[in-house]
Write a protein that holds these residues in place. Structure first.
Motif, short mmCIF file in Angstrom:
data_model
loop_
_atom_site.label_atom_id
_atom_site.label_comp_id
_atom_site.label_asym_id
_atom_site.label_seq_id
_atom_site.Cartn_x
_atom_site.Cartn_y
_atom_site.Cartn_z
N THR A 1 0.83 -1.21 0.00
CA THR A 1 0.00 0.00 0.00
C THR A 1 0.87 1.26 0.00
O THR A 1 0.58 2.23 -0.71
N ASP B 1 -10.01 1.40 -0.65
CA ASP B 1 -9.50 0.36 0.25
C ASP B 1 -10.60 -0.68 0.40
O ASP B 1 -11.67 -0.40 0.95
N ASP C 1 -6.93 -1.16 -3.37
CA ASP C 1 -6.04 -1.66 -2.33
C ASP C 1 -6.65 -2.86 -1.62
O ASP C 1 -7.82 -2.85 -1.26
N ASN C 2 -5.85 -3.90 -1.41
CA ASN C 2 -6.26 -5.11 -0.68
C ASN C 2 -7.34 -5.90 -1.44
O ASN C 2 -8.48 -6.00 -1.00
N LEU D 1 -4.53 -0.10 10.35
CA LEU D 1 -5.59 -1.04 10.00
C LEU D 1 -5.45 -2.31 10.82
O LEU D 1 -4.35 -2.72 11.18
#
Length: 481
Positions: free
Chosen positions: A168, A190, A236-237, A374
């Motif tokens: 990230t 995200d 992201d992710n 996170l």
């Protein structure tokens, strides 16, 4: 010439035919965005804010590389890169002057053109929509510059690697470099909090400022709305929604010719246009090295630890007598940025010797990070559990069985380690492929021989899972010491 405001995010600065937008980190040549490295841009900002004055090399380094040991040659390299970028203008030779034994000076006239709040509302497409987090990193400059160039021709790039390796962070820096390059802006989504694939299209539409009317299919509406947009989307992710992310990315790239996608995931999406960029841990001093302080600080893993330690303790100093311990620590943490940051945070309570002792009993997996981080990055344990939850039962058994192999092991070692598991050869191969694709196991080839590699933190986690499975009687894998 008067000093210009160093962090005036609402200012636009003009020199020659160039315009510099500090907040957007954007340099324009006659309205055309220029590709410029992050460090070079930082140096330009330092020089322009003190236009007409001599700025010492030490002052520049302290501003651009705060609390980090950097040799003067690094500054010279980025000054040269900056001069090459400005070289598109014949007057560029008059912009930056090297004052012998004193430093550098920006000698061109700099004009404060306007403040954004005096010009009305900025168009939404020009607004940066990236998280306002610090993305200062170590050891990734060359990769970031390469990815920035590749995004000009590649429409889909995915950064893959194990949890905590900094995907990230790198992706955000690359996306920051693209601000101003896309007419409809840069957007960030995200996906970690999403649990259902059906939520993906609605979430992306929201991040792109697209309202989905009630009763309308979200994906169809998103594809139609994106058709004529020229935009970069950072997803992201993606790993826990991998199939849905792959399908939607494929559809978006087909529907919107001006769209580019930058993704992070623990495994590749495998779309038709995807360029996969593995992200390796930071380079650490090799096993058995006996380095002095200056030599050790050339390694990104060591520099990261020192920087994070100084961020917590302003009086922290790395002594020559500490170098061997820190080198061992970085090596045993596999150069994993998350692990190094968590270890540096422990200096509040203990010495380097104490932190090393924690590695012997694997308690470091549970060390907690920043409260604002996170959940999956709150500890190494949480990060590894995130990946572990993506495995099926057979893949979990294989990971546990491989935990007693050496750091590097072969296909023959895999067969021996998993000989006690009731699975077929094809199932074993499929599980290994999955573990590699999720970055839980690394793979490299040397002279035609395939070698696998498991990070020390992954091995510690897998061993603990094997112990738990043995205690609860879920399956019979020899207890690992």
């Amino acid at each position: 010439m008067r000093d210009l405001e160093p962090t005036a995010g609402d200012t636009v600065l003009r020199f020659g035919r160039f315009e510099l937008h500090p907040q957007r980190r954007l340099l324009l040549d006659g309205g055309r965005p220029l590709t410029i490295g992050a460090r070079a841009l930082d140096i330009l900002l330092v020089l322009v804010e003190s236009a007409g004055k001599i700025v010492s090399k030490e002052a520049i380094i302290s501003r651009v590389w705060p609390k980090t040991f950097v040799e003067e040659i690094n500054l010279r390299v980025h000054i040269s890169a900056l001069r090459r970028v400005l070289g598109v203008c014949p007057q560029s030779r008059d912009y930056i002057t090297n004052v012998r034994q004193r430093g550098y000076s920006f000698v061109a006239h700099v004009e404060l053109v306007r403040r954004a709040d005096e010009q009305g509302t900025t168009p939404s497409g020009a607004l940066p929509t990236l998280p306002g987090r610090s993305v200062r990193i170590e050891g990734r400059d060359r990769l970031i510059e390469d990815l920035t160039r590749r995004l000009q021709t590649r429409r889909h790039i995915t950064l893959v690697g194990p949890g905590g390796v900094g995907k990230t962070t790198v992706a955000l820096r690359v996306a920051q470099q693209q601000l101003g390059h896309f007419a409809d802006g840069v957007r960030f989504a995200d996906l970690a909090a999403l649990s259902e694939p059906a939520e993906l299209a609605t979430t992306l539409a929201s991040e792109m400022g697209i309202a989905v009317p009630a009763g309308v299919d979200a994906q169809a509406h998103l594809l139609e709305a994106m058709a004529n947009r020229r935009m970069l989307v950072l997803m992201d992710n993606c790993e826990h929604l991998i199939d849905a992310c792959a399908a939607l990315s494929e559809a978006l790239l087909q529907a919107a010719p001006g769209l580019h996608i930058l993704a992070t995931s623990r495994e590749a999406l495998r779309t038709a246009e995807e360029y996969v960029q593995p992200l390796a841990p930071l380079e650490s001093p090799p096993l058995g090295s006996h380095l002095r302080l200056a030599a050790a600080l050339r390694y990104p893993a060591v520099k990261l630890f020192v920087r994070r330690a100084r961020a917590r303790q302003s009086d922290f100093r790395l002594l020559e007598s500490d170098v061997s311990r820190l080198v061992e620590l970085c090596r045993r943490l596999d150069g994993l940025p998350l692990a190094i940051e968590l270890a540096a945070a422990q200096l509040d309570a203990q010495s380097l010797e104490g932190i090393l002792a924690q590695l012997d009993n694997h308690s470091y997996l549970s060390l907690l990070g920043r409260r604002s981080t996170l959940a999956r990055h709150a500890s190494l344990l949480a990060s590894l559990q995130w990946s572990y939850d993506l495995l099926n039962e057979q893949e979990r058994r294989c990971l546990q069985g491989l935990a007693h192999c050496d750091a590097y092991f072969t296909v023959a070692d895999v067969r021996q380690a998993l000989a006690g598991l009731p699975i077929t050869d094809s199932a074993r191969c499929g599980s290994m492929t999955r573990l590699v694709s999720l970055s839980l196991i690394g793979l490299r080839r040397d002279a035609g021989v395939v070698y696998y590699h498991m990070l020390e933190c992954t091995r510690a986690f897998a061993r603990e899972k094997a112990r738990e499975a043995t205690r609860t009687g879920e399956w019979h894998i020899p207890a690992l010491g």
